[in-house]
Design an enzyme around this catalytic site. Structure first.
Site, PDB file in Angstrom:
ATOM      1  N   HIS A  62       3.686  14.088 -14.224  1.00 13.75           N
ATOM      2  CA  HIS A  62       3.058  12.800 -13.954  1.00 13.75           C
ATOM      3  C   HIS A  62       2.050  12.911 -12.813  1.00 13.75           C
ATOM      4  O   HIS A  62       1.995  13.921 -12.118  1.00 13.75           O
ATOM      5  CB  HIS A  62       4.098  11.715 -13.666  1.00 13.75           C
ATOM      6  CG  HIS A  62       4.868  11.905 -12.404  1.00 13.75           C
ATOM      7  ND1 HIS A  62       5.908  12.790 -12.288  1.00 13.75           N
ATOM      8  CD2 HIS A  62       4.734  11.317 -11.190  1.00 13.75           C
ATOM      9  CE1 HIS A  62       6.408  12.729 -11.064  1.00 13.75           C
ATOM     10  NE2 HIS A  62       5.709  11.852 -10.377  1.00 13.75           N
ATOM     11  N   HIS A  64       0.246  10.613  -9.507  1.00 14.71           N
ATOM     12  CA  HIS A  64       0.180   9.454  -8.615  1.00 14.71           C
ATOM     13  C   HIS A  64      -1.227   9.404  -8.053  1.00 14.71           C
ATOM     14  O   HIS A  64      -1.739  10.419  -7.571  1.00 14.71           O
ATOM     15  CB  HIS A  64       1.150   9.589  -7.435  1.00 14.71           C
ATOM     16  CG  HIS A  64       2.562   9.312  -7.773  1.00 14.71           C
ATOM     17  ND1 HIS A  64       3.105   8.053  -7.697  1.00 14.71           N
ATOM     18  CD2 HIS A  64       3.553  10.133  -8.179  1.00 14.71           C
ATOM     19  CE1 HIS A  64       4.377   8.121  -8.046  1.00 14.71           C
ATOM     20  NE2 HIS A  64       4.674   9.368  -8.349  1.00 14.71           N
ATOM     21  N   TYR A 125       0.609 -16.788   5.651  1.00 12.16           N
ATOM     22  CA  TYR A 125      -0.719 -17.227   6.076  1.00 12.16           C
ATOM     23  C   TYR A 125      -1.150 -18.470   5.297  1.00 12.16           C
ATOM     24  O   TYR A 125      -1.632 -19.454   5.864  1.00 12.16           O
ATOM     25  CB  TYR A 125      -1.732 -16.097   5.884  1.00 12.16           C
ATOM     26  CG  TYR A 125      -3.148 -16.479   6.213  1.00 12.16           C
ATOM     27  CD1 TYR A 125      -3.587 -16.517   7.534  1.00 12.16           C
ATOM     28  CD2 TYR A 125      -4.051 -16.809   5.215  1.00 12.16           C
ATOM     29  CE1 TYR A 125      -4.888 -16.874   7.843  1.00 12.16           C
ATOM     30  CE2 TYR A 125      -5.351 -17.161   5.508  1.00 12.16           C
ATOM     31  CZ  TYR A 125      -5.769 -17.199   6.827  1.00 12.16           C
ATOM     32  OH  TYR A 125      -7.052 -17.563   7.122  1.00 12.16           O
ATOM     33  N   GLN A 129      -1.491 -22.862   6.722  1.00 12.68           N
ATOM     34  CA  GLN A 129      -2.899 -23.217   6.936  1.00 12.68           C
ATOM     35  C   GLN A 129      -3.055 -24.494   7.759  1.00 12.68           C
ATOM     36  O   GLN A 129      -3.930 -24.575   8.612  1.00 12.68           O
ATOM     37  CB  GLN A 129      -3.619 -23.383   5.595  1.00 12.68           C
ATOM     38  CG  GLN A 129      -3.981 -22.080   4.942  1.00 12.68           C
ATOM     39  CD  GLN A 129      -4.973 -21.288   5.771  1.00 12.68           C
ATOM     40  OE1 GLN A 129      -6.114 -21.700   5.960  1.00 12.68           O
ATOM     41  NE2 GLN A 129      -4.553 -20.154   6.287  1.00 12.68           N
TER      42      GLN A 129
END
Length: 141
Positions: A62, A64, A125, A129
Site C-alpha cells: 500500500h 500513504h 470557533y 462566534q
C-alpha cells in the site's frame, strides 16, 4: 509544519489530503525498483498538477500520501490521478505486474482531509462566534 496559505483569484486555501491505496489483493508487489519508480511518478504527477507532496511512504502492499492540493480538485480526483497514472506507467515499465495482477491497484482508497487545526477547534470557533469581543461591543451600542 508551518501553515502555508495559497492564493487564487477567488480566495485563499490550505487543503491537505491523506490518501491511502492498496495493491490488488494486497499483494506485496511494490518493492525495490518498483517502489522507487512509484515514488518518482507520484512526485511528477504532483508537480504536473501544481500540488505539493508533504510526505509519501511506499509500503510493499500500500501507499500513504499526504498532499496539498488546489480547491478545484476533489478528493476522488486527487486519488484517481495518482492511482491511474502510476498504474499505467508501472505496468508498462514492469511487465511482471501485468502477469501477476489483473490491475495494479484495488478499486478502493482512503481519502481523509487534514488541516492545521482539529475538527473540535473549528467547531468551538464557530459555536462561539457571538462571544467575540467586537460582537459584544456592537450589542452594547
Amino acid at each position: 509544519m508551518t501553515r502555508k496559505v495559497r492564493r487564487f483569484s477567488g480566495g485563499v486555501y490550505d487543503l491537505g489530503l491523506h490518501v491511502v491505496w492498496c495493491s490488488k489483493y494486497r499483494r506485496p508487489v511494490i518493492a525495490g525498483p518498483v517502489a522507487e519508480r512509484l515514488e518518482q511518478l507520484i512526485r511528477s504527477k504532483a508537480d504536473e498538477r501544481g500540488w505539493e507532496i508533504i510526505t509519501v511512504e511506499v509500503m510493499p502492499d500500500h501507499v500513504h500520501l499526504f498532499v496539498k492540493h488546489d480547491p478545484k480538485a476533489s478528493a476522488s480526483y486527487v486519488a484517481n490521478q495518482f492511482k491511474g497514472y502510476t498504474s499505467r506507467v508501472l505496468r508498462e515499465e514492469f511487465p511482471h505486474l501485468k502477469s501477476r495482477l489483473p490491475t495494479l491497484w484495488s478499486s478502493s482508497y482512503l481519502a481523509a482531509s487534514a488541516g492545521a487545526v482539529s475538527a473540535d477547534t473549528v467547531q468551538r470557533y464557530i459555536d462561539t462566534q457571538w462571544e467575540r469581543p467586537w460582537k459584544k461591543k456592537e450589542e452594547d451600542a
